[in-house]
Design an enzyme around this catalytic site. Structure first.
Site, PDB file in Angstrom:
ATOM      1  N   ARG A 237       1.299  -1.144  -0.084  1.00  0.00           N
ATOM      2  CA  ARG A 237      -0.020   0.067  -0.203  1.00  0.00           C
ATOM      3  C   ARG A 237       0.621   1.240  -0.193  1.00  0.00           C
ATOM      4  O   ARG A 237       1.917   1.087   0.503  1.00  0.00           O
ATOM      5  CB  ARG A 237      -0.826   0.195   1.209  1.00  0.00           C
ATOM      6  CG  ARG A 237      -1.964  -0.605   1.178  1.00  0.00           C
ATOM      7  CD  ARG A 237      -3.100  -1.118   0.474  1.00  0.00           C
ATOM      8  NE  ARG A 237      -4.254  -1.485   0.141  1.00  0.00           N
ATOM      9  CZ  ARG A 237      -4.169  -2.648  -0.989  1.00  0.00           C
ATOM     10  NH1 ARG A 237      -3.327  -2.987  -1.682  1.00  0.00           N
ATOM     11  NH2 ARG A 237      -5.692  -3.159  -1.103  1.00  0.00           N
ATOM     12  N   GLU A 266      -4.432   8.070  -4.730  1.00  0.00           N
ATOM     13  CA  GLU A 266      -4.313   6.859  -5.865  1.00  0.00           C
ATOM     14  C   GLU A 266      -5.649   7.374  -7.009  1.00  0.00           C
ATOM     15  O   GLU A 266      -6.284   7.821  -6.610  1.00  0.00           O
ATOM     16  CB  GLU A 266      -4.490   5.954  -6.534  1.00  0.00           C
ATOM     17  CG  GLU A 266      -2.780   5.011  -5.888  1.00  0.00           C
ATOM     18  CD  GLU A 266      -2.921   3.560  -5.068  1.00  0.00           C
ATOM     19  OE1 GLU A 266      -3.728   2.751  -5.735  1.00  0.00           O
ATOM     20  OE2 GLU A 266      -2.131   3.188  -4.671  1.00  0.00           O
ATOM     21  N   HIS A 285      -0.810   0.966 -10.494  1.00  0.00           N
ATOM     22  CA  HIS A 285      -1.888  -0.084  -9.353  1.00  0.00           C
ATOM     23  C   HIS A 285      -1.853  -1.561  -9.970  1.00  0.00           C
ATOM     24  O   HIS A 285      -3.940  -1.714 -10.072  1.00  0.00           O
ATOM     25  CB  HIS A 285      -2.961   0.342  -8.435  1.00  0.00           C
ATOM     26  CG  HIS A 285      -3.279  -0.440  -6.892  1.00  0.00           C
ATOM     27  ND1 HIS A 285      -3.740   0.268  -5.771  1.00  0.00           N
ATOM     28  CD2 HIS A 285      -2.986  -1.582  -6.729  1.00  0.00           C
ATOM     29  CE1 HIS A 285      -3.197  -0.437  -5.010  1.00  0.00           C
ATOM     30  NE2 HIS A 285      -3.525  -1.897  -5.246  1.00  0.00           N
TER      31      HIS A 285
END
Length: 333
Positions: A237, A266, A285
């Site tokens: 993360r 993000e 991601h």
């Protein structure tokens, strides 16, 4: 009468139909400003919800008085206020097993790309700059035979260790609250404190879940403990790393480079220096982003939801104590 379920993520048609056979389903491909009001209204009669990425906190839960189960289509569950769910007796389930091998593939791809400067040199060559033999200043570093330190040896971390030890002959170090006998026996993994791991590793791979204890686990001090030619890989993360401290370390040569699939914000803002630093491989991601894995995650999330709403045990229940809260509130027969 069927229970009501709200989907807030697009799922394969077979998954949608399996849910429609069991429940009255309200489906949203995603939740945005245009449909948020309808989504919140649908929560009013929902017994179950299923999706991912949307922040589910106390405010949304207030709009869902009948909610019994939240099934996330993900391994991570930091988008959920677990304490608020538990307090209300709402069970949260996740899909950790489906992402293991695919995410480990991606983590190792980041490691290889960062070590051999794959993205940087592909862009350099395609720009027309490749006119002669590649000079030494463009050389990368070897991966085989080097030392990999894995911070958090869970399912994915162990899969990365397997690739490293058996595929590339790497020495594997790890941090974990308790020893991992399987990894130690099968891959020769050696347990270390975080500081020792950072100091010894040529590659440091972050695989811990996000929690108050792991938030900014890697900051200026920790980056300073790493070798100057070491590479940091983050497949966990974004908030596990103090991003400004990482940018400074990459700019001033504290570490050699970084391979990143996750970020503090993000999508990563367009102006971030992480996009322009030549010693960074930045991905959007995509740890579990293959067709097969995302479909498998959705199918397992649906199975979790069906079982949990039927009162059956689910192995991947994040907060089993929620069941005790619910039982305590159920009047005795």
């Amino acid at each position: 009468m069927k229970k009501h379920v709200v989907l807030y993520r697009k799922v394969p048609e077979d998954v949608l139909q399996s849910l429609r056979r069991e429940f009255d389903v309200t489906a949203f491909d995603d939740v945005d400003d245009a449909n948020r009001t309808r989504f919140v209204e649908a929560l009013g009669s929902a017994h179950g919800i299923m999706g991912n990425t949307l922040k589910i906190g106390a405010a949304l839960l207030e709009a869902a008085p009948r909610l019994e189960v939240a099934s996330t289509i993900s391994a991570g569950y930091d988008a959920f206020d677990v304490a608020a769910l538990t307090q209300r007796g709402i069970v949260l389930t996740n899909t950790p097993d489906e992402v293991t091998e695919t995410t480990a593939d991606l983590v190792f791809a980041l490691l290889l790309a960062s070590a051999r400067r794959v993205v940087e040199l592909a862009n350099w060559a395609s720009s027309g700059a490749w006119r002669a033999q590649v000079e030494e200043r463009y050389f990368g570093v070897d991966v085989h035979g080097r030392t990999l330190g894995i911070v958090g040896l869970g399912r994915i971390g162990e899969a990365v260790a397997r690739r490293a030890a058996l595929g590339f002959g790497m020495r594997v170090l790890y941090t974990k609250r308790t020893p991992h006998p399987v990894a130690e026996s099968a891959y020769g993994a050696q347990r270390r404190t975080l500081d020792a791991l950072l100091a010894e590793s040529d590659f440091v791979c972050l695989m811990v879940p996000l929690s108050p204890e792991t938030r900014h686990l890697i900051g200026e001090r920790e980056l300073g403990l790493m070798k100057r030619d070491a590479i940091l890989i983050n497949g966990s993360r974004g908030l596990v790393v103090d991003e400004p401290a990482l940018v400074a370390a990459l700019q001033n040569g504290t570490i050699r480079g970084a391979g990143l699939d996750v970020f503090e914000r993000e999508p990563l803002p367009a102006g971030s220096p992480l996009y322009t630093l030549p010693n960074v491989v930045a991905l959007p991601h995509i740890g579990s982003a293959t067709h097969a894995t995302r479909a498998a995650m959705a199918r397992q999330a649906a199975r979790n939801l069906i079982a949990a709403l039927a009162g059956q045990p689910v192995a991947t229940t994040v907060n089993p104590e929620a069941l005790e809260v619910r039982r305590a509130r159920t009047p005795a027969a």
